[in-house]
Design a protein around this motif. Structure first.
Motif, PDB file in Angstrom:
ATOM      1  N   MET A   1       0.838  -1.188   0.000  1.00  0.00           N
ATOM      2  CA  MET A   1       0.000   0.000   0.000  1.00  0.00           C
ATOM      3  C   MET A   1       0.884   1.252   0.000  1.00  0.00           C
ATOM      4  SD  MET A   1      -2.877   1.048   2.730  1.00  0.00           S
ATOM      5  CE  MET A   1      -3.270   2.732   2.930  1.00  0.00           C
ATOM      6  N   LYS A   2       0.539   2.179  -0.826  1.00  0.00           N
ATOM      7  CA  LYS A   2       1.308   3.413  -0.903  1.00  0.00           C
ATOM      8  C   LYS A   2       0.871   4.380   0.195  1.00  0.00           C
ATOM      9  CE  LYS A   2       2.140   3.355  -5.835  1.00  0.00           C
ATOM     10  NZ  LYS A   2       1.941   4.053  -7.091  1.00  0.00           N
ATOM     11  N   LEU A   3       1.836   4.988   0.840  1.00  0.00           N
ATOM     12  CA  LEU A   3       1.554   6.019   1.827  1.00  0.00           C
ATOM     13  C   LEU A   3       0.964   7.244   1.149  1.00  0.00           C
ATOM     14  CD1 LEU A   3       1.813   6.923   4.797  1.00  0.00           C
ATOM     15  CD2 LEU A   3       4.083   7.775   4.232  1.00  0.00           C
ATOM     16  N   LEU A   4       1.444   7.524  -0.047  1.00  0.00           N
ATOM     17  CA  LEU A   4       1.003   8.714  -0.782  1.00  0.00           C
ATOM     18  C   LEU A   4      -0.089   8.368  -1.791  1.00  0.00           C
ATOM     19  CD1 LEU A   4       4.405  10.513  -1.398  1.00  0.00           C
ATOM     20  CD2 LEU A   4       2.686  10.998   0.327  1.00  0.00           C
ATOM     21  N   ASN A   5      -1.047   7.575  -1.371  1.00  0.00           N
ATOM     22  CA  ASN A   5      -2.135   7.169  -2.233  1.00  0.00           C
ATOM     23  C   ASN A   5      -2.822   8.394  -2.849  1.00  0.00           C
ATOM     24  OD1 ASN A   5      -3.527   5.114  -3.425  1.00  0.00           O
ATOM     25  ND2 ASN A   5      -4.953   4.818  -1.742  1.00  0.00           N
ATOM     26  N   ASN A   6      -2.948   8.411  -4.152  1.00  0.00           N
ATOM     27  CA  ASN A   6      -3.603   9.476  -4.917  1.00  0.00           C
ATOM     28  C   ASN A   6      -2.835  10.801  -4.954  1.00  0.00           C
ATOM     29  OD1 ASN A   6      -5.818   7.761  -5.433  1.00  0.00           O
ATOM     30  ND2 ASN A   6      -6.685   8.284  -3.454  1.00  0.00           N
ATOM     31  N   PHE A   7      -1.647  10.862  -4.392  1.00  0.00           N
ATOM     32  CA  PHE A   7      -0.856  12.092  -4.417  1.00  0.00           C
ATOM     33  C   PHE A   7      -0.208  12.294  -5.787  1.00  0.00           C
ATOM     34  CE2 PHE A   7       3.109  14.497  -3.487  1.00  0.00           C
ATOM     35  CZ  PHE A   7       2.524  15.671  -3.067  1.00  0.00           C
ATOM     36  N   TYR A   8       0.115  11.182  -6.443  1.00  0.00           N
ATOM     37  CA  TYR A   8       0.756  11.255  -7.751  1.00  0.00           C
ATOM     38  C   TYR A   8       0.313  10.070  -8.608  1.00  0.00           C
ATOM     39  CZ  TYR A   8       3.949   7.636  -6.044  1.00  0.00           C
ATOM     40  OH  TYR A   8       4.471   6.464  -5.536  1.00  0.00           O
ATOM     41  N   THR A   9       0.484  10.256  -9.917  1.00  0.00           N
ATOM     42  CA  THR A   9       0.172   9.218 -10.890  1.00  0.00           C
ATOM     43  C   THR A   9       1.408   9.009 -11.755  1.00  0.00           C
ATOM     44  OG1 THR A   9      -2.110   9.986 -10.980  1.00  0.00           O
ATOM     45  CG2 THR A   9      -1.377   8.588 -12.781  1.00  0.00           C
ATOM     46  N   VAL A  46       9.482  15.815   2.267  1.00  0.00           N
ATOM     47  CA  VAL A  46       9.312  14.447   2.765  1.00  0.00           C
ATOM     48  C   VAL A  46       8.438  13.637   1.806  1.00  0.00           C
ATOM     49  CG1 VAL A  46       7.337  14.945   4.282  1.00  0.00           C
ATOM     50  CG2 VAL A  46       8.892  13.075   4.846  1.00  0.00           C
ATOM     51  N   CYS A  47       7.485  14.274   1.139  1.00  0.00           N
ATOM     52  CA  CYS A  47       6.654  13.577   0.148  1.00  0.00           C
ATOM     53  C   CYS A  47       7.476  13.217  -1.085  1.00  0.00           C
ATOM     54  CB  CYS A  47       5.450  14.425  -0.239  1.00  0.00           C
ATOM     55  SG  CYS A  47       4.252  14.616   1.097  1.00  0.00           S
ATOM     56  N   THR A  48       8.356  14.105  -1.484  1.00  0.00           N
ATOM     57  CA  THR A  48       9.237  13.822  -2.618  1.00  0.00           C
ATOM     58  C   THR A  48      10.130  12.627  -2.305  1.00  0.00           C
ATOM     59  OG1 THR A  48       9.214  16.187  -3.134  1.00  0.00           O
ATOM     60  CG2 THR A  48      10.882  14.848  -4.245  1.00  0.00           C
ATOM     61  N   MET A  49      10.655  12.595  -1.083  1.00  0.00           N
ATOM     62  CA  MET A  49      11.489  11.463  -0.669  1.00  0.00           C
ATOM     63  C   MET A  49      10.666  10.179  -0.568  1.00  0.00           C
ATOM     64  SD  MET A  49      13.970  13.427   2.032  1.00  0.00           S
ATOM     65  CE  MET A  49      14.625  11.921   2.703  1.00  0.00           C
ATOM     66  N   GLN A  50       9.414  10.280  -0.164  1.00  0.00           N
ATOM     67  CA  GLN A  50       8.540   9.111  -0.096  1.00  0.00           C
ATOM     68  C   GLN A  50       8.257   8.562  -1.498  1.00  0.00           C
ATOM     69  OE1 GLN A  50       7.615   7.377   2.535  1.00  0.00           O
ATOM     70  NE2 GLN A  50       6.215   5.984   1.497  1.00  0.00           N
ATOM     71  N   ILE A  51       8.113   9.447  -2.475  1.00  0.00           N
ATOM     72  CA  ILE A  51       7.916   8.989  -3.850  1.00  0.00           C
ATOM     73  C   ILE A  51       9.128   8.177  -4.302  1.00  0.00           C
ATOM     74  CG2 ILE A  51       7.648   9.698  -6.265  1.00  0.00           C
ATOM     75  CD1 ILE A  51       6.013  12.120  -5.223  1.00  0.00           C
ATOM     76  N   ILE A  52      10.333   8.629  -3.975  1.00  0.00           N
ATOM     77  CA  ILE A  52      11.551   7.879  -4.311  1.00  0.00           C
ATOM     78  C   ILE A  52      11.466   6.480  -3.718  1.00  0.00           C
ATOM     79  CG2 ILE A  52      14.047   7.704  -3.918  1.00  0.00           C
ATOM     80  CD1 ILE A  52      14.072  10.839  -4.013  1.00  0.00           C
ATOM     81  N   LYS A  53      11.083   6.379  -2.460  1.00  0.00           N
ATOM     82  CA  LYS A  53      10.959   5.081  -1.784  1.00  0.00           C
ATOM     83  C   LYS A  53       9.915   4.206  -2.472  1.00  0.00           C
ATOM     84  CE  LYS A  53       9.549   3.125   2.673  1.00  0.00           C
ATOM     85  NZ  LYS A  53       8.209   2.661   2.380  1.00  0.00           N
TER      86      LYS A  53
END
Length: 123
Positions: A1-9, A46-53
């Motif tokens: 499950m993504k932490l940033l659900n719906n934040f990016y596509t 922190v969201c940008t770093m989460q996308i990397i993860k």
């Protein structure tokens, strides 16, 4: 499950000998921007770093946890109203402990917004 659900596509993803390059579209209407910051949206670092993860996890097919950040250099603000398409270039290596060394450059219009280097362990 993504932490940033719906934040990016993910718009486009290409693998290469070192890792991958992924073009994402940030949802400029996402509720995260209500607090960061009203009328002047800035994508939280922190969201940008989460996308990397999350991109690394999807590529490797493994759950990861950041063990150590070696280099985190923010070079530009990612304003989703002006730059909703953002490219993540990731180089992924394994070290002698079986951990993943990930170097990433995050680009807006071919200009670096973040340079990141870190070590992740499998969880």
């Amino acid at each position: 499950m993504k932490l940033l659900n719906n934040f990016y596509t993910i718009l486009e993803s290409n693998t290469n000998e070192n890792g991958l390059s992924v073009l994402v579209k940030i949802d400029k209407e996402h509720s995260i921007f209500d607090g960061h910051f009203p009328n002047h949206p800035v994508t939280p670092g922190v969201c940008t770093m989460q996308i990397i993860k999350e991109l690394s996890e999807e590529h490797l097919g493994k759950k990861l946890m950041l063990k150590m950040a070696r280099n985190v250099k923010f070079m530009a603000i990612i304003n989703p109203q002006q730059n909703e398409d953002v490219r993540f270039d990731l180089a992924i290596d394994t070290d002698e402990n079986g951990d993943y060394s990930i170097k990433s450059t995050v680009l807006i219009d071919e200009n670096p917004a973040l340079k990141f280097g870190g070590v992740y362990k499998t969880i």
